[in-house]
Design an enzyme around this catalytic site. Sequence first.
Site, mmCIF file in Angstrom:
data_model
loop_
_atom_site.group_PDB
_atom_site.id
_atom_site.type_symbol
_atom_site.label_atom_id
_atom_site.label_comp_id
_atom_site.label_asym_id
_atom_site.label_seq_id
_atom_site.Cartn_x
_atom_site.Cartn_y
_atom_site.Cartn_z
ATOM 1 N N GLU A 119 0.833 -1.218 0.000
ATOM 2 C CA GLU A 119 0.000 0.000 0.000
ATOM 3 C C GLU A 119 0.863 1.262 0.000
ATOM 4 O OE1 GLU A 119 -3.055 -0.287 -0.535
ATOM 5 O OE2 GLU A 119 -3.854 -2.079 0.439
ATOM 6 N N HIS A 142 -2.879 1.924 8.298
ATOM 7 C CA HIS A 142 -3.989 1.178 7.684
ATOM 8 C C HIS A 142 -4.123 -0.131 8.444
ATOM 9 C CE1 HIS A 142 -6.308 -1.323 5.091
ATOM 10 N NE2 HIS A 142 -5.264 -2.080 4.772
ATOM 11 N N HIS A 144 -7.284 -3.474 9.747
ATOM 12 C CA HIS A 144 -8.508 -4.202 9.389
ATOM 13 C C HIS A 144 -9.385 -4.430 10.626
ATOM 14 C CE1 HIS A 144 -6.006 -6.322 5.909
ATOM 15 N NE2 HIS A 144 -6.168 -5.027 5.691
ATOM 16 N N HIS A 214 -12.743 -3.670 3.370
ATOM 17 C CA HIS A 214 -11.300 -3.895 3.482
ATOM 18 C C HIS A 214 -10.724 -3.393 4.809
ATOM 19 C CE1 HIS A 214 -7.025 -3.310 1.557
ATOM 20 N NE2 HIS A 214 -6.975 -3.760 2.789
HETATM 21 P P1 13P Z 1 1.202 -5.500 3.070
HETATM 22 O O1 13P Z 1 1.624 -6.786 3.757
HETATM 23 O O2 13P Z 1 1.778 -5.389 1.688
HETATM 24 O O3 13P Z 1 1.521 -4.307 3.946
HETATM 25 O O4 13P Z 1 -0.374 -5.547 2.847
HETATM 26 C C1 13P Z 1 -1.276 -5.709 3.888
HETATM 27 C C2 13P Z 1 -2.581 -5.055 3.623
HETATM 28 O O5 13P Z 1 -3.348 -4.860 4.538
HETATM 29 C C3 13P Z 1 -2.929 -4.641 2.230
HETATM 30 O O6 13P Z 1 -4.056 -3.838 2.204
HETATM 31 ZN ZN ZN Z 2 -5.324 -4.013 4.013
#
Ligand code: 13P
Ligand code: ZN
Length: 269
Positions: A119, A142, A144, A214
Amino acid sequence: MKSILEGRPALAHEINQVAEVAGYLWQKGWAERNGGNITINVTEFVDDEIRQLPALTEPKSIGATLPHLKGCYFYCKGTGKRMRDLARWPMANGSIIRICDDCASYVIIADQTVVPTSEVAAHLSVHNWLISQGGAKKATVHTHPIDLVAMTHNKRFLEKDAMTHLLWSMIPETKAFCPRGVGIVPYKMPSSVDLAEATLAELDDYDVVMWEKHGVFAVGDDVMDAFDQIDVLSKAAQIYLNARTMGFEPEGMTDEQMHEMTVAFGLPK
Ligand code: 13P
Ligand code: ZN
């Protein structure tokens, strides 16, 4: 091997904070496998010796040209790396990059050739925008979060400002700590430049951006600040979820109560 953090307590402190937050993300259940990424603008901690460090890799394209990043350095979580590992070994699960003079590519300079997060386009585009705004924000996160991502699976919550008003009304401080609310980016391919551009557009109006089905993208003065924003929103989502699980739709604060809070804390309308 000598780490770039050795003899640089201010930089080490910054990276240790990233490790601390990575641990929280894992404990919260928001960071399955390699889920989520963190980047920090560490340019202010860069000395002449760091500027002279040779590139460990060939330049790699960012996917966008970002003129405000000229001469900048970032700590980036490595792609495919786990937050729970980063919590203990931040420099083995992330690396420091230097933006090349073309402002469209980067090289890794320390400690090892850990390839930055997939990202990276979203993170660096946001840092470019943050610098252009002249603010003090140095961190982008970022992750989840289960509750917030679940909410984005319902069209009702994707309508403009619906999620913001619902979350604000669950517990008074939510609006105080996230006064501009949550922007929504309709589903886009993870790691795409499209996702980066859509995220940027939402940050003009909102503190935190939800990526449909996401995750969440937040910015902050530092990594703790970015984490706190997501944590506050997730708490509000948990209250909503718990009420629904108990079998009722929560009342939410009334318009009068929201107004009183807004005035008392001097928040935007
Ligand atoms: P990366 O392992 O490349 O950081 O990706 C994790 C992710 O959450 C992608 O949206
Ligand atoms: Zn992600």
